[in-house]
Design an enzyme around this catalytic site. Structure first.
Site, short mmCIF file in Angstrom:
data_model
loop_
_atom_site.label_atom_id
_atom_site.label_comp_id
_atom_site.label_asym_id
_atom_site.label_seq_id
_atom_site.Cartn_x
_atom_site.Cartn_y
_atom_site.Cartn_z
CG ASP A 177 0.83 -5.16 -1.37
OD1 ASP A 177 0.33 -4.58 -2.34
OD2 ASP A 177 0.75 -4.74 -0.21
CG ASP A 187 0.79 -0.55 -4.02
OD1 ASP A 187 -0.35 -0.08 -3.90
OD2 ASP A 187 1.19 -1.56 -3.41
#
Length: 168
Positions: free
Chosen positions: A115, A134
């Site tokens: 991330d 995402d």
């Protein structure tokens, strides 16, 4: 074809952004952008969004695999541009995170998702740190809900039920 093209584009872009993030952000302080509205920071997430299901990476991998299979099966009946775009975003995002879970350490079906983007705080305390995959999953999901609410079917037609004055 549109669904596959979008999914491939999302997958490639996600992999590239993660490779660049690992190369440029490893062992580095977060990079502040837009006056602190956005930070680039490297986080390896063993769980799902909001760090849920940490320790169940293999389950998340299997869920992603099921999502991929279902979308590929649904794609055969697809005739709607909106549904193709939405499902392409979800498929590409699911594949992007699945690639991390399969190929990144600590091992197959246990890998941690990379991330990169944090909003309003460098540590994810305001909003969870996320990645391109995402974002595509969420955007595709929102588009799917909007299409369903507007009565759009997979084949591009509108659902047969309409509300009349006597239904109200």
């Amino acid at each position: 074809l549109l669904l596959a093209g979008i999914a491939a584009l999302v997958l490639v872009a996600d992999i590239v952004t993660k490779v660049v993030a690992v190369a440029r952000l490893e062992d580095r302080e977060p990079v502040e952008l837009l006056g602190g509205a956005v930070y680039l920071v490297l986080v390896r997430n063993p769980g799902a969004a909001f760090s849920l299901a940490t320790g169940y990476t293999w389950v998340l991998s299997l869920v992603a695999l099921v999502v991929v299979v279902v979308i590929i099966r649904v794609a055969r009946r697809l005739r709607s541009t909106g549904w193709a775009v939405a499902l392409g975003l979800v498929l590409g995002g699911a594949l992007g995170n699945l690639v991390d879970r399969v190929f990144r350490s600590p091992g197959p079906l246990q890998g941690h998702v990379v991330d990169v983007v944090s909003l309003f705080a460098p540590d994810g305390s305001v909003w969870p740190v996320f990645n391109l995959a995402d974002s595509c999953i969420v955007s595709g999901g929102v588009l799917l809900v909007l299409l369903a609410l507007r009565g759009r079917e997979l084949d591009g037609t509108r659902s047969g039920r309409t509300t009349t004055g006597s239904d109200a």
